[in-house]
Design an enzyme around this catalytic site. Structure first.
Site, PDB file in Angstrom:
ATOM      1  N   ASP A   1      10.840  -3.119  -9.643  1.00  0.00           N
ATOM      2  CA  ASP A   1      11.534  -3.958  -8.693  1.00  0.00           C
ATOM      3  C   ASP A   1      12.670  -3.116  -8.161  1.00  0.00           C
ATOM      4  O   ASP A   1      13.428  -2.520  -8.937  1.00  0.00           O
ATOM      5  CB  ASP A   1      12.052  -5.251  -9.322  1.00  0.00           C
ATOM      6  CG  ASP A   1      12.407  -6.279  -8.252  1.00  0.00           C
ATOM      7  OD1 ASP A   1      11.544  -6.586  -7.412  1.00  0.00           O
ATOM      8  OD2 ASP A   1      13.547  -6.759  -8.245  1.00  0.00           O
ATOM      9  N   SER A   2      12.729  -3.007  -6.871  1.00  0.00           N
ATOM     10  CA  SER A   2      13.719  -2.122  -6.287  1.00  0.00           C
ATOM     11  C   SER A   2      14.286  -2.736  -5.038  1.00  0.00           C
ATOM     12  O   SER A   2      13.695  -3.663  -4.454  1.00  0.00           O
ATOM     13  CB  SER A   2      13.102  -0.749  -5.981  1.00  0.00           C
ATOM     14  OG  SER A   2      11.954  -0.900  -5.172  1.00  0.00           O
TER      15      SER A   2
ATOM     16  N   TYR B   1      13.542   0.014   4.032  1.00  0.00           N
ATOM     17  CA  TYR B   1      14.785   0.434   4.671  1.00  0.00           C
ATOM     18  C   TYR B   1      14.892   1.955   4.805  1.00  0.00           C
ATOM     19  O   TYR B   1      15.952   2.466   5.187  1.00  0.00           O
ATOM     20  CB  TYR B   1      15.984  -0.104   3.868  1.00  0.00           C
ATOM     21  CG  TYR B   1      16.037  -1.604   3.781  1.00  0.00           C
ATOM     22  CD1 TYR B   1      16.600  -2.369   4.800  1.00  0.00           C
ATOM     23  CD2 TYR B   1      15.508  -2.273   2.683  1.00  0.00           C
ATOM     24  CE1 TYR B   1      16.648  -3.758   4.721  1.00  0.00           C
ATOM     25  CE2 TYR B   1      15.540  -3.663   2.596  1.00  0.00           C
ATOM     26  CZ  TYR B   1      16.112  -4.394   3.615  1.00  0.00           C
ATOM     27  OH  TYR B   1      16.154  -5.772   3.547  1.00  0.00           O
TER      28      TYR B   1
ATOM     29  N   ARG C   1      12.984   5.522  -7.144  1.00  0.00           N
ATOM     30  CA  ARG C   1      11.687   5.245  -7.757  1.00  0.00           C
ATOM     31  C   ARG C   1      11.134   6.507  -8.419  1.00  0.00           C
ATOM     32  O   ARG C   1      10.581   6.459  -9.516  1.00  0.00           O
ATOM     33  CB  ARG C   1      10.721   4.709  -6.705  1.00  0.00           C
ATOM     34  CG  ARG C   1       9.468   4.085  -7.295  1.00  0.00           C
ATOM     35  CD  ARG C   1       8.635   3.395  -6.232  1.00  0.00           C
ATOM     36  NE  ARG C   1       9.329   2.239  -5.684  1.00  0.00           N
ATOM     37  CZ  ARG C   1       9.847   2.170  -4.454  1.00  0.00           C
ATOM     38  NH1 ARG C   1       9.719   3.173  -3.622  1.00  0.00           N
ATOM     39  NH2 ARG C   1      10.466   1.089  -4.063  1.00  0.00           N
TER      40      ARG C   1
ATOM     41  N   PHE D   1       8.785   3.351   4.014  1.00  0.00           N
ATOM     42  CA  PHE D   1       8.646   1.925   4.299  1.00  0.00           C
ATOM     43  C   PHE D   1       9.969   1.250   3.992  1.00  0.00           C
ATOM     44  O   PHE D   1      10.927   1.895   3.546  1.00  0.00           O
ATOM     45  CB  PHE D   1       7.507   1.301   3.472  1.00  0.00           C
ATOM     46  CG  PHE D   1       7.637   1.508   1.987  1.00  0.00           C
ATOM     47  CD1 PHE D   1       8.286   0.578   1.194  1.00  0.00           C
ATOM     48  CD2 PHE D   1       7.111   2.638   1.381  1.00  0.00           C
ATOM     49  CE1 PHE D   1       8.412   0.767  -0.180  1.00  0.00           C
ATOM     50  CE2 PHE D   1       7.224   2.834   0.009  1.00  0.00           C
ATOM     51  CZ  PHE D   1       7.878   1.894  -0.767  1.00  0.00           C
TER      52      PHE D   1
ATOM     53  N   LYS E   1      11.019  13.181  -0.552  1.00  0.00           N
ATOM     54  CA  LYS E   1      11.591  11.883  -0.914  1.00  0.00           C
ATOM     55  C   LYS E   1      11.415  11.593  -2.401  1.00  0.00           C
ATOM     56  O   LYS E   1      12.368  11.189  -3.080  1.00  0.00           O
ATOM     57  CB  LYS E   1      10.933  10.780  -0.079  1.00  0.00           C
ATOM     58  CG  LYS E   1      11.391   9.373  -0.458  1.00  0.00           C
ATOM     59  CD  LYS E   1      10.600   8.316   0.301  1.00  0.00           C
ATOM     60  CE  LYS E   1      10.878   6.933  -0.242  1.00  0.00           C
ATOM     61  NZ  LYS E   1      10.068   5.887   0.417  1.00  0.00           N
TER      62      LYS E   1
ATOM     63  N   ALA F   1       0.823  -1.211   0.000  1.00  0.00           N
ATOM     64  CA  ALA F   1       0.000   0.000   0.000  1.00  0.00           C
ATOM     65  C   ALA F   1       0.854   1.257   0.000  1.00  0.00           C
ATOM     66  O   ALA F   1       0.510   2.262  -0.638  1.00  0.00           O
ATOM     67  CB  ALA F   1      -0.926   0.000   1.219  1.00  0.00           C
ATOM     68  N   GLY F   2       1.994   1.213   0.690  1.00  0.00           N
ATOM     69  CA  GLY F   2       2.882   2.369   0.708  1.00  0.00           C
ATOM     70  C   GLY F   2       3.460   2.664  -0.663  1.00  0.00           C
ATOM     71  O   GLY F   2       3.578   3.824  -1.069  1.00  0.00           O
TER      72      GLY F   2
END
Length: 221
Positions: free
Chosen positions: A81-82, A166, A199, A164, A193, A18-19
């Site tokens: 994908d991260s 790390y 991202r 969320f 951020k 969800a984050g």
């Protein structure tokens, strides 16, 4: 597998986080004209299961997820994908970031394990980077793959409640300060951020391609 998609949906995101959905909506919506947040929904909201991520790179896993969701919905699908790549660990956790502790998606356990592994690593050697591969898969077309990263260092203890994964231990290089006083990505606002994140960079690069696709979909034939 096919699923029923709510009317008005224009884009599906291959995530059950969800984050991440909220973050990607915030990044994409202002950049793609006419793309309302509610027009972007997740695989979780459609109960589409996640495919097995058996790729050997971020790009390979993002492509697996985007293609699987596109085939299930017959809509343009975006996946990323991260993960966190720590220099002293040879690039690990890398593609295993979300399941570093052995259970997929347990952010707290993953973070604790990584901090334990780095407990005796001094400040100069705590360098790391977040990497993101973003993929747009389109029915009947070739996928678009974009990869970006954000350099930084890791703190010794979590700081901040936002974000969320790390985020509570990652200080971006652009925000770093002497003595370790820089903000972690969990101490930043979503806008701060997203402006610098791996991202955010990847999806801003993907946005013009997505905007062109959506314009063509809505133009008169």
């Amino acid at each position: 597998m096919s699923v029923v998609v709510p009317d008005g949906t224009r884009l599906v995101l291959a995530t059950h986080n969800a984050g991440k959905l909220a973050e990607l909506r915030q990044i994409l919506a202002p950049l793609v004209p006419g793309l309302a947040p509610e027009a972007v929904i997740s695989a979780a909201s459609l109960s589409v299961p996640e495919p097995v991520e058996d790729g050997l790179s971020f790009a390979a896993n993002a492509l697996l997820k985007a293609r699987a969701l596109m085939e299930a919905t017959d809509l343009p699908a975006v996946a990323d994908d991260s993960g966190l790549c720590v220099d002293v660990l040879g690039g690990a956790p890398g593609i295993f970031s979300a399941r570093w502790s052995g259970r997929h998606g347990d952010d707290a356990a993953n973070l604790r394990l990584l901090l334990d592994q780095l407990r005796d690593v001094d400040e100069p050697h705590r360098t790391a980077r977040f990497t993101c591969a973003a993929v747009l898969a389109v029915p009947g077309g070739e996928p678009t793959v974009i990869e970006r990263s954000m350099d930084g260092r890791l703190t010794h203890e979590p700081r901040g409640e936002a974000g969320f994964g790390y985020d509570p231990i990652f200080v971006p290089a652009s925000q770093d300060a002497p003595g370790g006083a820089g903000l972690t990505t969990a101490q930043m606002t979503p806008e701060e951020k997203n402006a610098i994140s791996h991202r955010g960079q990847a999806f801003r690069a993907l946005a013009p391609i997505l905007a062109d696709l959506l314009r063509r979909e809505t133009s008169p034939s």
